[in-house]
Motif scaffolding. Structure first.
Motif, short mmCIF file in Angstrom:
data_model
loop_
_atom_site.label_atom_id
_atom_site.label_comp_id
_atom_site.label_asym_id
_atom_site.label_seq_id
_atom_site.Cartn_x
_atom_site.Cartn_y
_atom_site.Cartn_z
N ALA A 103 14.07 89.66 67.04
CA ALA A 103 13.75 88.96 65.14
C ALA A 103 14.74 88.40 64.86
O ALA A 103 16.03 89.03 64.69
N LEU A 104 14.59 87.39 64.56
CA LEU A 104 14.92 86.17 64.09
C LEU A 104 15.43 86.37 62.41
O LEU A 104 16.36 85.63 62.47
N ASN A 105 15.18 87.09 61.81
CA ASN A 105 15.16 87.95 60.88
C ASN A 105 16.90 88.87 59.93
O ASN A 105 16.79 88.64 58.87
N ALA B 130 17.23 79.64 59.51
CA ALA B 130 15.67 79.77 59.52
C ALA B 130 14.75 78.31 61.11
O ALA B 130 14.65 78.81 61.88
N GLY B 131 15.17 77.59 60.30
CA GLY B 131 15.01 76.41 61.25
C GLY B 131 15.88 75.74 62.17
O GLY B 131 15.38 76.09 63.46
N GLU B 132 17.25 76.67 62.29
CA GLU B 132 18.47 76.01 62.93
C GLU B 132 17.91 76.86 64.45
O GLU B 132 18.27 76.64 65.55
N ALA B 133 18.58 78.37 64.05
CA ALA B 133 17.95 79.60 64.57
C ALA B 133 16.86 78.87 65.58
O ALA B 133 17.14 78.86 67.03
N MET C 73 9.50 86.18 64.45
CA MET C 73 9.43 86.60 63.46
C MET C 73 10.81 86.16 62.42
O MET C 73 12.19 86.89 61.88
N PRO C 74 11.04 84.68 62.90
CA PRO C 74 12.03 83.88 61.93
C PRO C 74 11.66 84.05 60.62
O PRO C 74 10.36 84.49 60.29
N ALA C 75 13.58 83.82 59.69
CA ALA C 75 12.94 84.15 58.03
C ALA C 75 12.52 83.27 57.43
O ALA C 75 11.58 83.69 56.45
N ARG D 217 28.29 82.37 70.43
CA ARG D 217 26.98 82.31 70.00
C ARG D 217 25.90 84.05 70.53
O ARG D 217 26.63 84.18 71.51
N PRO D 218 25.11 84.00 69.30
CA PRO D 218 24.63 86.05 70.29
C PRO D 218 23.72 85.02 71.62
O PRO D 218 23.48 84.39 71.54
N ALA D 219 23.76 86.21 72.06
CA ALA D 219 23.33 86.28 73.21
C ALA D 219 21.70 85.60 72.88
O ALA D 219 21.71 84.79 74.16
N SER D 220 20.84 85.54 72.16
CA SER D 220 19.81 84.81 71.82
C SER D 220 20.23 83.25 71.30
O SER D 220 18.55 83.21 72.17
N LEU D 221 20.75 83.01 71.65
CA LEU D 221 21.00 81.76 71.45
C LEU D 221 21.92 81.24 71.50
O LEU D 221 22.59 80.02 71.42
N SER D 222 22.39 81.80 73.11
CA SER D 222 22.90 81.10 73.46
C SER D 222 23.07 81.19 75.35
O SER D 222 22.11 81.78 76.47
#
Length: 558
Positions: A333-335, A345-348, A362-364, A306-311
Motif C-alpha cells: 500500500a502506497l499510503n 502520492a504522485g511522485e511515489a 492504494m496511493p494516498a 529507496r525502499p524495495a517497492s521504489l527501488s
C-alpha cells in the motif's frame, strides 16, 4: 547503479546454488513430556526441496491478446488502470468513481463494510458494482477487486465466513496440503462474494519475538517450511479461481521496524538474506507464482536509499532479472508511512513504475497518482510502452487466474477444514502429552472478554464447568496486528495451571504452567484447545519458531 547490480547478481548466483533448508518433521515420543528435539530447523542441512506443482505461465497468446486490448487506451486510461485505490467504500458512489476515473479496481478494507455478519452481503453487492463499473467502461477483463484476508490477525471479513488462523498455525501443522485446503476454502468463499484478488499468502520468514510486524502471519522461522506452506496456499487459492499475491518481497519478517509507520531498514548482508528471507520468494518464482507484492523495506545490501517497492535495483535487477520473475508485481500500500513520510502520492507512483512495479496499490491520492504518471509520459520520464506492458500483464494475469465462482462458495461452508487446522496445529511444549490437564471445572483468565467467553462456551459444550474454583487456564495475547499498531489482546505472560498462547507463542517462555500454543482464536481453535485439556486428543503440532530456550520443532509429536 553498477555497484548495486553487481551485488544483486552475486545474490542471484548464491540463490541459485542454495538449497532449501530444514528437514521434514518426524514423529516424536508417544508418551510423557513434549520432545525438545527439533523436528524442523532453519539450521538443518538441506534435505528435501520445498517443491510444489508449477503454476502455468502466461502463454504468448494470452499476452498478445491483453496487449491488443490495452493498446487503444489513452495514456490517462492506461495510468488509471494500474492504480488500485482504497476508496473507503464500495457503494454506488465508489463504483461511479471507478468508472469515471478508470481505476483498475479497488482494495476493500474493513472500514468499507458494515460491522458484523452484514459485511458479507455488503461486500458481495459492492464488489458486483465495482466489477460492473470496470466492464461498463469498455474494459473486457476482470476488475482487480482485492482484499487482505490472510487469516488470523489480518482478516477483513469475519463471520459468517469460515474463520481461519494465521499462517503460523499451518507452519505448526507442517502440511502444505492442509495449507492448500485452507487456500482453496477461503478463496472459494471470497470468490463467492465477488473478490478476484486475495493479498496472501505471507511468505515472510520471521525471526521470532524481535519481529514486530509479521509475527503469527508468517508460517515460521525455517525458510523451507515457509516455502512449503506458501506454495500450498498459492495452489489452493488458484484452485478456487482467485488471484493470490505472495508477499512481502524481499522479506519483512526479519525487519525490526514497521513500514506502516515509517521507514524500516533491512541491514542483514546478502549471505544471510540468501539463506533466509529470499528462499521462499526464489521458490515461489520457480513455481510460477502469478503475483508478488514488494515491501517498503530498505534493503541495505542492494539499495540504501529507496525502499524495495521504489527501488529498481531490488524490483527489477533482483526480482525480475536475477530471480527471473515474469509475473505481476504489486506494490504494498502506497499510503503507508514508509512512503508518505517524505514523498507525495504522485511522485511515489512514478517511482514505483520506474522501479518496475505493475500495479500501484492504494496511493494516498489516487487522482494525483494518475496525473503524475500521465505527466511523466508527457515529459519522457516514463514511456507509454512501459504503461502498456504493465497494463497488459495485469489484464492477462487476471484473465488467467480469475475463474467462475466455485459451487462450494457459501460463507461458512468450510468449518470442517477450520477444525482440521485447529486440531493439527495445537502445540504442547510442557506437561504430560495426551493426558487430561484439567479437573471437572476451569477458571479462564487473560485474553480478551471475547476470548474468555469463547473458551467458556467450548468448555461447557464439552461438559466442563466454568467457575472460580476450577483449574486455572490463562489465555495469552501478544498483540493483535492492525496496520501500524500492536494493540493488547490480553496479557503476554501469566502463572496458571495451563497457559494457552492465542497469537504468537513467545509469551509462553516467561510463563509457568502447562504450555500450549494455539496460534489463533477461531471458534475451532477453542474447541480443539478444550479437547486437549480433557485429554481427548493429543496436541500434534510442532513449534514453527523458538520460544525462549525451547527450539523450533518441539512438541508432543504426531
Amino acid at each position: 547503479m553498477k555497484t548495486t547490480r553487481r551485488i544483486a547478481f552475486a545474490a542471484a548466483v548464491a540463490l541459485g546454488a542454495a538449497g532449501c533448508t530444514g528437514a521434514a518433521p518426524t514423529a516424536q515420543g508417544t508418551s510423557g513430556a513434549p520432545s525438545a528435539t527439533p523436528r524442523s530447523s532453519a539450521a538443518s542441512p538441506a534435505t528435501t526441496p520445498a517443491a510444489s506443482p508449477t503454476v502455468p505461465r502466461l502463454s504468448q497468446a494470452q499476452r498478445r491478446r491483453a496487449a491488443a486490448d490495452v493498446a487503444p487506451l489513452s495514456t490517462a486510461a492506461l495510468a488509471a488502470q494500474l492504480v488500485v485505490p482504497d476508496l473507503g467504500s464500495i457503494d454506488a458512489g465508489a463504483a461511479a468513481t471507478v468508472r469515471q476515473q478508470g481505476y483498475g479496481g479497488v482494495v476493500v478494507m474493513r472500514n468499507a463494510l458494515p460491522a458484523g455478519p452484514a459485511a458479507a452481503g455488503a461486500a458481495k453487492a459492492g464488489n458486483a458494482r465495482i466489477s460492473a463499473a470496470v466492464t461498463a467502461s469498455g474494459r473486457r477483463w476482470p476488475a482487480f477487486v482485492a482484499v487482505d484476508q490472510e487469516g488470523g490477525t489480518v482478516t477483513r471479513l469475519d463471520a459468517p465466513l469460515t474463520q481461519f488462523p494465521g499462517a503460523m498455525a499451518l507452519g505448526a501443522a507442517g502440511s502444505a496440503g492442509l495449507a492448500a485446503k485452507v487456500g482453496r476454502a477461503s478463496g472459494a468463499e471470497l470468490r463467492g462474494l465477488g473478490f478476484t484478488v486475495v493479498m496472501a499468502p505471507d511468505a515472510d520468514v520471521t525471526i521470532g519475538a524481535a519481529d514486530p510486524t509479521i509475527g503469527v502471519r508468517s508460517p515460521g522461522s525455517d525458510p523451507a517450511l515457509v516455502s512449503r506452506i506458501a506454495a500450498g496456499y498459492v495452489r489452493g487459492y488458484r484452485q478456487s479461481g482467485i488471484l493470490p499475491v505472495v508477499k512481502h518481497f524481499p522479506g519483512h519478517g526479519s525487519v525490526r521496524g514497521d513500514t506502516h509507520t515509517g521507514l524500516a531498514r533491512q541491514d542483514a548482508d546478502l549471505a544471510a538474506l540468501t539463506k533466509r528471507d529470499l528462499v521462499p520468494f526464489r521458490d515461489a518464482v520457480k513455481a510460477g507464482a502469478p503475483a508478488v507484492m514488494t515491501a517498503h523495506v530498505i534493503l541495505d545490501a542492494v539499495d540504501r536509499q529507496r525502499p524495495a517497492s521504489l527501488s529498481r535495483a531490488v524490483t527489477t535487477d533482483l526480482l525480475r532479472d536475477k530471480l527471473g520473475y515474469q509475473g505481476l508485481i504489486v506494490t504494498d500500500a502506497l499510503n503507508m508511512g514508509a512512503i508518505t513520510e517524505g514523498i507525495g502520492a504522485g511522485e511515489a507512483a512514478v517511482r514505483a513504475l520506474e522501479a518496475g512495479a505493475d500495479v500501484l496499490l492504494m496511493p494516498a491520492d489516487p487522482a494525483a497518482a494518475v496525473s503524475a504518471i500521465e505527466d511523466a509520459v508527457t515529459t519522457g520520464r516514463i514511456s507509454r510502452s512501459r504503461l502498456e506492458a504493465s497494463a497488459a500483464l495485469m489484464v492477462a494475469t487476471l484473465r488467467a487466474n480469475v475463474a467462475a465462482v466455485p459451487k462450494d462458495s457459501a460463507p461458512g461452508s468450510h468449518g470442517n477444514i477450520a477444525r482440521e487446522v485447529a486440531t493439527s496445529s495445537l502445540t504442547q511444549i510442557s506437561g504430560r502429552c495426551g493426558r487430561r490437564l484439567v479437573g471437572r471445572s476451569i477458571t479462564p483468565s487473560g485474553g480478551t472478554a471475547a476470548d474468555r467467553a469463547a473458551l467458556a462456551a467450548a468448555a461447557k459444550r464439552a461438559g466442563l464447568r466454568v467457575n472460580d474454583t476450577g483449574t486455572t487456564v490463562a489465555l495469552l495475547g501478544g498483540g493483535v496486528y492492525r496496520a501500524g499498531s500492536a494493540r493488547s489482546s490480553g496479557a503476554t505472560s501469566a502463572t496458571a495451571d495451563v497457559l494457552v498462547a492465542l497469537d504468537v507463542p513467545y509469551g509462553l517462555a516467561s510463563s509457568k504452567g502447562v504450555k500450549i500454543a494455539a496460534y489463533g482464536r477461531t471458534p475451532a481453535t477453542f474447541t480443539a484447545v478444550v479437547d486437549v485439556l480433557l485429554g481427548r486428543s493429543r496436541a500434534p503440532g510442532a513449534l514453527p519458531v523458538a520460544v525462549g530456550s525451547v527450539q523450533a520443532g518441539a512438541g508432543c509429536g504426531r
